[in-house]
Design an enzyme around this catalytic site. Sequence first.
Site: not given
Length: 491
Positions: A238-240, A243, A260, A294
């Site tokens: 997903g999104s940083t 994360g 990831e 992504c």
Amino acid sequence: MSPITTDPAPLLIGGQLRPASGGREFDVLNPATEDLVGRAADATTEDMDAAIAAARTAFDTTTWSSDHAFRARCLRQLRDALQSHIEELRELTIAEVGAPHMFTAGPQLEGPVADLGWLADLVDAYEWTEDLGESEIMGVKSNRSTRREAIGVVGAITPWNFPNQINMAKIGPALAAGCTVVLKPAPDTPLIAAAVARIAAEETEIPEGVLNIVSSSDHGVGAQLTTDPRVDLVSFTGSTATGKKIMVSAAETLKKVFLELGGKSAAVVLDDADLGTAAFMTALNACTHAGQGCALTTRLLVPREKYDEAIEAAKGAMAGFAPNDPNDPGTFCGPVISAAQRERIEGYIRLAREEGGTIELGGGRPSGDDKDKGFWIEPTLISGLDNSARVAQEEIFGPVLVVIPHDGDADAIRIANDSPYGLSGAVWGTDPERVEKVVAGIRTGTLGVNGGQWYGADVPFGGYKQSGIGREMGREGFEEYLEVKAVATPA
């Protein structure tokens, strides 16, 4: 079985297909039409607690982690069962995800299902122990070996853009390694995960509690996986930003994390490349599944002296990828997943204008009676900005491509690396030595050269920098779910 009409889609907890506590449900919409696809069980924190408990019990009290042959058989059973329902799953994937039909023959469905067979073969062939030979320390002779063992209970949290691929890229290796799993799919795409749950429960020998699938509209339910001490590893795509939060939460119990995350990948075109082909392929990549990937290349870096030519080439290519009905076999660019995602993309397009960029193509919503409903946006080409612009630095997750000039190979490498991300990229050129220097210089986890495709069951996927930690798929992805134990016995 007809997953598309199952209503509501159930949870899978401890081998049982069941509704959420209190009978809670939530709607799932078709992003191309805004019609109701179905309803999904809306799990509570109590449901997630039960799923974690089931996974913990299955790992601690059964032979799942040690019976390699049985696990391989179960993986092949799951593959075969999913393939027997492939047309129903294809229909559901197109309806729920808005995935173009053509991609369901590859990474949106058929590819990840078939890849379960590769994992089963890996389980059969894997060297679970390694003899390190004899040593002598202070007069004591010992025989040493290492053993690879399952890490334990895995919490898997997945996004909505490629749900079959990403769900299988977590479930498959974790089960192959001997782990038990609790999967929390994205609330935008819970139905395809529930269809897998039903097939696994009814048509395979996977023991109760080994695989649990818990859908919920509440992100807090998924967050339980990051803090519960019974969970040994969290695998998140997903999104940083999310994360980073997961890393902080997991630190309290020192869980292993696989992350990831985002990407802002660059396609680097050298001055000896076929510019037309490079521009066409980069535009195609940026429009794939409406740009909702992504690892898609969303920055096109071209020689400054060929900048105008590159813009025209990319514009011509993107014009051919107008969004269309994902059921049409020829569609390449479908809708985006939701109204909120479309508004996010539109915000970035406005920002590009505010920063002084030129919208060379697109920039709005397509017209036509067939686009009155659904979450549609035109493929959009942006010029006139350098790499410091926010639309060049931030992940947009839509069919938006930014063209940026460079002043030679070293400058192109610098610009490609001038990003918080390092997930993927591409290099285009004809001189092998120059191409190799650029490939070596770009800090990213995957690269395609002159159209080369790196995706495959045996290829590790992941990124540098803020694109994540660890690798998914390939032998490396499988080994993310293993611990190493060293054993010494008297010689």
